[in-house]
Design an enzyme around this catalytic site. Sequence first.
Site, PDB file in Angstrom:
ATOM      1  N   HIS A 127       0.935  -1.111  -0.171  1.00  0.00           N
ATOM      2  CA  HIS A 127      -0.227   0.264  -0.237  1.00  0.00           C
ATOM      3  C   HIS A 127       0.837   1.409  -0.075  1.00  0.00           C
ATOM      4  CE1 HIS A 127      -2.617   3.124   2.330  1.00  0.00           C
ATOM      5  NE2 HIS A 127      -3.318   2.429   1.433  1.00  0.00           N
ATOM      6  N   HIS A 184      -0.910  10.222  -2.985  1.00  0.00           N
ATOM      7  CA  HIS A 184      -2.194   9.161  -2.909  1.00  0.00           C
ATOM      8  C   HIS A 184      -3.269  11.311  -2.789  1.00  0.00           C
ATOM      9  CE1 HIS A 184      -5.757   8.537   0.297  1.00  0.00           C
ATOM     10  NE2 HIS A 184      -5.551   7.627  -0.056  1.00  0.00           N
TER      11      HIS A 184
HETATM   12 CA    CA Z   1      -4.863   3.713  -3.027  1.00  0.00          CA
END
Ligand code: CA
Length: 309
Positions: free
Chosen positions: A15, A57
């Site tokens: 992630h 992000h």
């Molecule tokens: Ca993502």
Amino acid sequence: MRFSQAQRQKIVIAHRGASGYLPEHTLTSKVMAYQMGADYIEQDLVLTKDDVPVVIHDIYLDDVTNVAELFPHRARADGRFYVMDFTYEDIKTLEVTERFNTSTKKAVYPNRFPINRGRFGLHSLQEEIELIQGLNKSTGKNIGIYPEIKNPEFHLKHGKDISRIVLNILASYNYLNKDDLCVLQCFDIKELKRIRFDLNSMLNLTQLTEIPLSQTDIRNVASYADAIGPSIALIYTKTKKGTINYSNLVKIAHGLNLKVHAYTFRADALGYFKSFEAMLQQGFLEAHLDGIFTDFPDQVIQFLNDRNL
Ligand code: CA
């Protein structure tokens, strides 16, 4: 959906890279995740003014870079600095740091990499693909990419078709169909459907969701996607009595041949779990998740390897 070449049944998605250890989405954090043996490495994507997909992000730059110092006059009325207001050339001059709170200037995760230390930058989707494909060639491994189309509606409002741009780039690097180690993800249901049916993508698609979906909703997802990516809270919650309450999402999804890749497993944000191991135990063994997004790929891989999962 094909799994990576790893022998595991369960898949580990890094992630934002190995973001528990290095500033998120930097190429350094991607190399670390690669070396740790993650099956897929994630890329969140936002377009610049000149339509370059940057791996970041949020649609904002100010909570992971020094943009406010370098371009103080470029904030919008809301005080935020938008990726979309900067050319890729501008963006390359910014320095990236560990994520911080823009009001307090303090790190969001205090035990991670120190803020304002080291030298890191932003990069494009193309640069990251070249890094991962380059490592695949030099190591003989075959690690996948897991790109996310961020805020397609916001992009469209500014006249930008981010999905079309990203799909063209993916195709140019031979990510074209379900056998290619690429999974495209998006929160926007309409957009992911459009990617499948209007833009005719043959890639693996994951429908992200942070809101509960009905059985009918999930059946709809199964008509165009290969996996569903729910937040952990949609899989299980702790009741007032202290017991774990499971939703029927995984069962319904599996019945429709959808994989379930849940987010986000963090060793330094355990919620009601006493240990990361207990959290992983719940996710993989009790809730039967097929894969997870994690900031700590090494710990998850260790957990799976120890149990032959
Ligand atoms: Ca993502």
